[in-house]
Structures are given as structure tokens and as C-alpha cells.
Design a protein around this motif. Structure first.
Motif, mmCIF file in Angstrom:
data_model
loop_
_atom_site.group_PDB
_atom_site.id
_atom_site.type_symbol
_atom_site.label_atom_id
_atom_site.label_comp_id
_atom_site.label_asym_id
_atom_site.label_seq_id
_atom_site.Cartn_x
_atom_site.Cartn_y
_atom_site.Cartn_z
ATOM 1 N N MET A 184 0.865 -1.178 0.000
ATOM 2 C CA MET A 184 0.000 0.000 0.000
ATOM 3 C C MET A 184 0.907 1.234 0.000
ATOM 4 O O MET A 184 1.621 1.482 0.969
ATOM 5 C CB MET A 184 -0.893 0.017 1.246
ATOM 6 N N MET A 185 0.920 1.975 -1.107
ATOM 7 C CA MET A 185 1.703 3.206 -1.144
ATOM 8 C C MET A 185 1.015 4.234 -0.245
ATOM 9 O O MET A 185 -0.203 4.396 -0.288
ATOM 10 C CB MET A 185 1.799 3.754 -2.570
ATOM 11 N N LEU A 186 1.813 4.905 0.559
ATOM 12 C CA LEU A 186 1.290 5.942 1.455
ATOM 13 C C LEU A 186 2.161 7.171 1.253
ATOM 14 O O LEU A 186 3.323 7.181 1.654
ATOM 15 C CB LEU A 186 1.333 5.485 2.910
ATOM 16 N N THR A 187 1.622 8.193 0.612
ATOM 17 C CA THR A 187 2.479 9.285 0.181
ATOM 18 C C THR A 187 1.728 10.600 0.100
ATOM 19 O O THR A 187 0.500 10.625 0.137
ATOM 20 C CB THR A 187 3.078 8.932 -1.201
ATOM 21 N N THR A 188 2.475 11.676 -0.007
ATOM 22 C CA THR A 188 1.882 12.995 -0.208
ATOM 23 C C THR A 188 1.728 13.280 -1.698
ATOM 24 O O THR A 188 1.076 14.237 -2.083
ATOM 25 C CB THR A 188 2.767 14.098 0.401
ATOM 26 N N PHE A 189 2.318 12.432 -2.555
ATOM 27 C CA PHE A 189 2.314 12.675 -3.996
ATOM 28 C C PHE A 189 1.037 12.165 -4.654
ATOM 29 O O PHE A 189 0.711 10.998 -4.543
ATOM 30 C CB PHE A 189 3.531 12.019 -4.649
ATOM 31 N N GLN A 190 0.337 13.067 -5.366
ATOM 32 C CA GLN A 190 -0.883 12.681 -6.069
ATOM 33 C C GLN A 190 -0.746 12.821 -7.576
ATOM 34 O O GLN A 190 -1.725 12.702 -8.290
ATOM 35 C CB GLN A 190 -2.056 13.550 -5.607
ATOM 36 N N ARG A 193 0.893 6.038 -11.505
ATOM 37 C CA ARG A 193 1.032 4.984 -12.512
ATOM 38 C C ARG A 193 2.294 4.157 -12.293
ATOM 39 O O ARG A 193 2.287 2.931 -12.456
ATOM 40 C CB ARG A 193 1.023 5.593 -13.923
ATOM 41 N N ARG A 194 3.401 4.802 -11.931
ATOM 42 C CA ARG A 194 4.653 4.077 -11.679
ATOM 43 C C ARG A 194 4.474 3.094 -10.529
ATOM 44 O O ARG A 194 4.958 1.955 -10.585
ATOM 45 C CB ARG A 194 5.785 5.055 -11.353
ATOM 46 N N ALA A 195 3.795 3.531 -9.479
ATOM 47 C CA ALA A 195 3.581 2.666 -8.314
ATOM 48 C C ALA A 195 2.718 1.462 -8.673
ATOM 49 O O ALA A 195 3.024 0.326 -8.293
ATOM 50 C CB ALA A 195 2.934 3.463 -7.181
ATOM 51 N N LEU A 196 1.644 1.704 -9.420
ATOM 52 C CA LEU A 196 0.746 0.616 -9.789
ATOM 53 C C LEU A 196 1.422 -0.356 -10.750
ATOM 54 O O LEU A 196 1.246 -1.568 -10.645
ATOM 55 C CB LEU A 196 -0.544 1.178 -10.393
ATOM 56 N N LEU A 197 2.228 0.181 -11.667
ATOM 57 C CA LEU A 197 2.958 -0.680 -12.591
ATOM 58 C C LEU A 197 4.009 -1.520 -11.872
ATOM 59 O O LEU A 197 4.327 -2.633 -12.288
ATOM 60 C CB LEU A 197 3.632 0.160 -13.687
ATOM 61 N N ALA A 198 4.537 -0.980 -10.777
ATOM 62 C CA ALA A 198 5.538 -1.721 -9.994
ATOM 63 C C ALA A 198 4.905 -2.869 -9.213
ATOM 64 O O ALA A 198 5.596 -3.756 -8.732
ATOM 65 C CB ALA A 198 6.260 -0.775 -9.027
ATOM 66 N N GLY A 199 3.561 -2.833 -9.100
ATOM 67 C CA GLY A 199 2.874 -3.933 -8.428
ATOM 68 C C GLY A 199 2.102 -3.560 -7.183
ATOM 69 O O GLY A 199 1.491 -4.419 -6.544
ATOM 70 N N ALA A 200 2.124 -2.265 -6.819
ATOM 71 C CA ALA A 200 1.369 -1.848 -5.627
ATOM 72 C C ALA A 200 -0.118 -2.102 -5.819
ATOM 73 O O ALA A 200 -0.669 -1.855 -6.884
ATOM 74 C CB ALA A 200 1.610 -0.365 -5.343
ATOM 75 N N GLU A 201 -0.765 -2.631 -4.767
ATOM 76 C CA GLU A 201 -2.203 -2.915 -4.845
ATOM 77 C C GLU A 201 -3.051 -1.785 -4.276
ATOM 78 O O GLU A 201 -4.264 -1.792 -4.409
ATOM 79 C CB GLU A 201 -2.539 -4.202 -4.076
ATOM 80 N N GLY A 202 -2.401 -0.818 -3.630
ATOM 81 C CA GLY A 202 -3.153 0.273 -3.032
ATOM 82 C C GLY A 202 -2.355 1.565 -3.062
ATOM 83 O O GLY A 202 -1.129 1.547 -3.185
ATOM 84 N N TYR A 203 -3.054 2.690 -2.958
ATOM 85 C CA TYR A 203 -2.400 3.998 -3.012
ATOM 86 C C TYR A 203 -3.211 4.968 -2.158
ATOM 87 O O TYR A 203 -4.324 5.342 -2.526
ATOM 88 C CB TYR A 203 -2.340 4.492 -4.458
ATOM 89 N N LEU A 204 -2.675 5.314 -0.988
ATOM 90 C CA LEU A 204 -3.360 6.234 -0.080
ATOM 91 C C LEU A 204 -2.523 7.494 0.146
ATOM 92 O O LEU A 204 -1.309 7.464 0.043
ATOM 93 C CB LEU A 204 -3.607 5.562 1.275
ATOM 94 N N ILE A 205 -3.209 8.580 0.456
ATOM 95 C CA ILE A 205 -2.554 9.839 0.763
ATOM 96 C C ILE A 205 -2.321 9.928 2.275
ATOM 97 O O ILE A 205 -3.136 9.461 3.071
ATOM 98 C CB ILE A 205 -3.436 11.020 0.287
ATOM 99 N N LYS A 206 -1.200 10.527 2.672
ATOM 100 C CA LYS A 206 -0.822 10.557 4.089
ATOM 101 C C LYS A 206 -1.827 11.286 4.976
ATOM 102 O O LYS A 206 -1.863 11.066 6.179
ATOM 103 C CB LYS A 206 0.562 11.196 4.246
ATOM 104 N N SER A 207 -2.632 12.146 4.370
ATOM 105 C CA SER A 207 -3.625 12.878 5.167
ATOM 106 C C SER A 207 -4.834 12.009 5.529
ATOM 107 O O SER A 207 -5.726 12.438 6.254
ATOM 108 C CB SER A 207 -4.098 14.118 4.401
ATOM 109 N N THR A 208 -4.861 10.761 5.034
ATOM 110 C CA THR A 208 -5.967 9.847 5.342
ATOM 111 C C THR A 208 -6.058 9.614 6.849
ATOM 112 O O THR A 208 -5.045 9.389 7.509
ATOM 113 C CB THR A 208 -5.756 8.481 4.635
ATOM 114 N N GLU A 209 -7.270 9.676 7.397
ATOM 115 C CA GLU A 209 -7.443 9.410 8.833
ATOM 116 C C GLU A 209 -7.026 7.980 9.150
ATOM 117 O O GLU A 209 -7.246 7.067 8.356
ATOM 118 C CB GLU A 209 -8.913 9.608 9.232
ATOM 119 N N VAL A 210 -6.444 7.788 10.328
ATOM 120 C CA VAL A 210 -5.917 6.472 10.703
ATOM 121 C C VAL A 210 -7.024 5.423 10.757
ATOM 122 O O VAL A 210 -6.831 4.279 10.336
ATOM 123 C CB VAL A 210 -5.169 6.544 12.054
#
Length: 199
Positions: free
Chosen positions: A78-84, A90-107
Motif C-alpha cells: 500500500m503506497m502511502l504518500t503525499t504525492f498525487q 502509474r509508476r507505483a501501480l505498474l511496480a505492483g502496488a495494490e493500493g495507493y493512499l494519501i498521508k492525510s488519510t485518517e488512521v
């Protein structure tokens, strides 16, 4: 559910470790500060999920994800990043990541998303999904001067050969620049480029 948190900011690692450990079904096995450390953690701990930052020293999260998915396909990332931006998504998903969340997401929401990912559901933050399906058009003034020159000649109906002669460059250079232009503006072909320009 056993997870590893990977981020080059120790405070982020520590905060997430404390907060996610409060969830009864989540066990934080370890934290790591870069992709290389994440790979070592996988060798020793075999987590279910890795929460992975993108921009890190030594080895970034996308490189690490690619290696981890190759060596341990069952480990979910699960990528967790400030980058949107679309490129990183696309690079993350192509690398095989199954998820992509932004760091501001509530815990609490993050924990729900981790459970969903663990059950086999791919997760994309709504803002990330919007970025992928409705990317913002970049303005023509973000093109280099040479790229802008090529666009002006394309919309005049010139062929690659005519553009090459007009700008004293090779046809191959024109083709390469045109591909870059279409990619930057998220357009499909010369016709779309002409329509976009006149609008």
C-alpha cells in the motif's frame, strides 16, 4: 494482519506505529526508513502488507515495491504518500502496488483500507482515482520553447518532414518531441493537439 511501515521520516513511522497498533487486528512488525531496509524486513519478517512511502533515500518506494513483488508476490503493498501526480501513481501501480493512499488519510479509515487490501480488494484514494480518470490538462506554456515551436507548426498542418526542415532538426527529433508533447498534454494524436491548441 501483520504490517511493516516504511518512511524516511522517523516521526511518521513512529506515529503510524502507535496509532495502527491500537487496532486489535493489526500488528506492526517493524518500521524501515528506505526501500532497502523494507526488503530486509521482508526477508526476516514476511509481513502481510507494507505501507510504503515513495520518495526515500538509498532506494525509493517504487523500486522497493518492484523488488518485493518479484521476490514475495503474496506480500501486498500500500503506497502511502503525499504525492498525487499521475506519473507517480502509474509508476507505483505498474511496480505492483495494490493500493495507493494519501498521508492525510485518517488512521481509522487507513485501518479499514488495510483490512480491505488484506482481503484482496485493491485500494485507491478517491482523489488519486480522480487524478487517474480525470487528469488535469497541462497548459501549453509548460512545454519547452522547442516543443512550443513544433506545436505551432503541427497546427499549421505541416508534416514531420516539413517541421524538421523548418526547424533545422531531424525527422526523428520531431517524432520524439511530438511523442513527449502528446504525453505531457495527455492527448492521443495530432488532431487532438490541434483542437486543444485552438481551444
Amino acid at each position: 494482519m501483520k504490517i511493516i511501515i516504511v518512511d524516511d521520516d522517523p516521526l511518521v513511522c513512529q506515529s503510524l506505529q502507535v496509532l495502527l497498533s491500537r487496532e486489535k487486528d493489526i500488528e506492526v512488525l517493524s518500521t524501515a526508513n528506505n526501500g532497502a531496509e523494507a526488503i530486509e524486513c521482508c526477508k526476516n519478517l514476511l509481513p502481510d502488507i507494507i505501507l510504503m512511502d515513495i520518495q526515500m533515500p538509498i532506494m525509493d518506494g517504487i523500486q522497493a515495491t518492484r523488488q518485493i513483488k518479484q521476490d514475495w508476490p503474496s506480500i501486498k503493498v500500500m503506497m502511502l504518500t503525499t504525492f498525487q501526480d499521475e506519473v507517480n501513481i502509474r509508476r507505483a501501480l505498474l511496480a505492483g502496488a495494490e493500493g495507493y493512499l494519501i498521508k492525510s488519510t485518517e488512521v481509522s479509515k487507513m485501518a479499514q483500507q488495510l483490512r480491505a487490501l488484506n482481503s484482496g480488494i485493491s485500494i485507491l484514494d478517491p482523489d488519486v482515482l480522480k487524478q487517474l480518470t480525470q487528469p488535469e490538462k497541462k497548459e501549453l506554456n509548460q512545454l519547452t520553447p522547442r516543443e512550443q515551436d513544433i506545436v505551432k507548426l503541427v497546427v499549421q498542418g505541416m508534416s514531420n518532414k516539413e517541421i524538421a526542415e523548418a526547424l533545422f532538426i531531424s525527422e526523428g527529433t520531431v517524432r520524439n518531441n511530438l511523442s513527449i508533447i502528446l504525453d505531457k498534454l495527455q492527448l492521443r494524436d495530432r488532431t487532438q493537439l490541434a483542437i486543444y491548441y485552438w481551444r
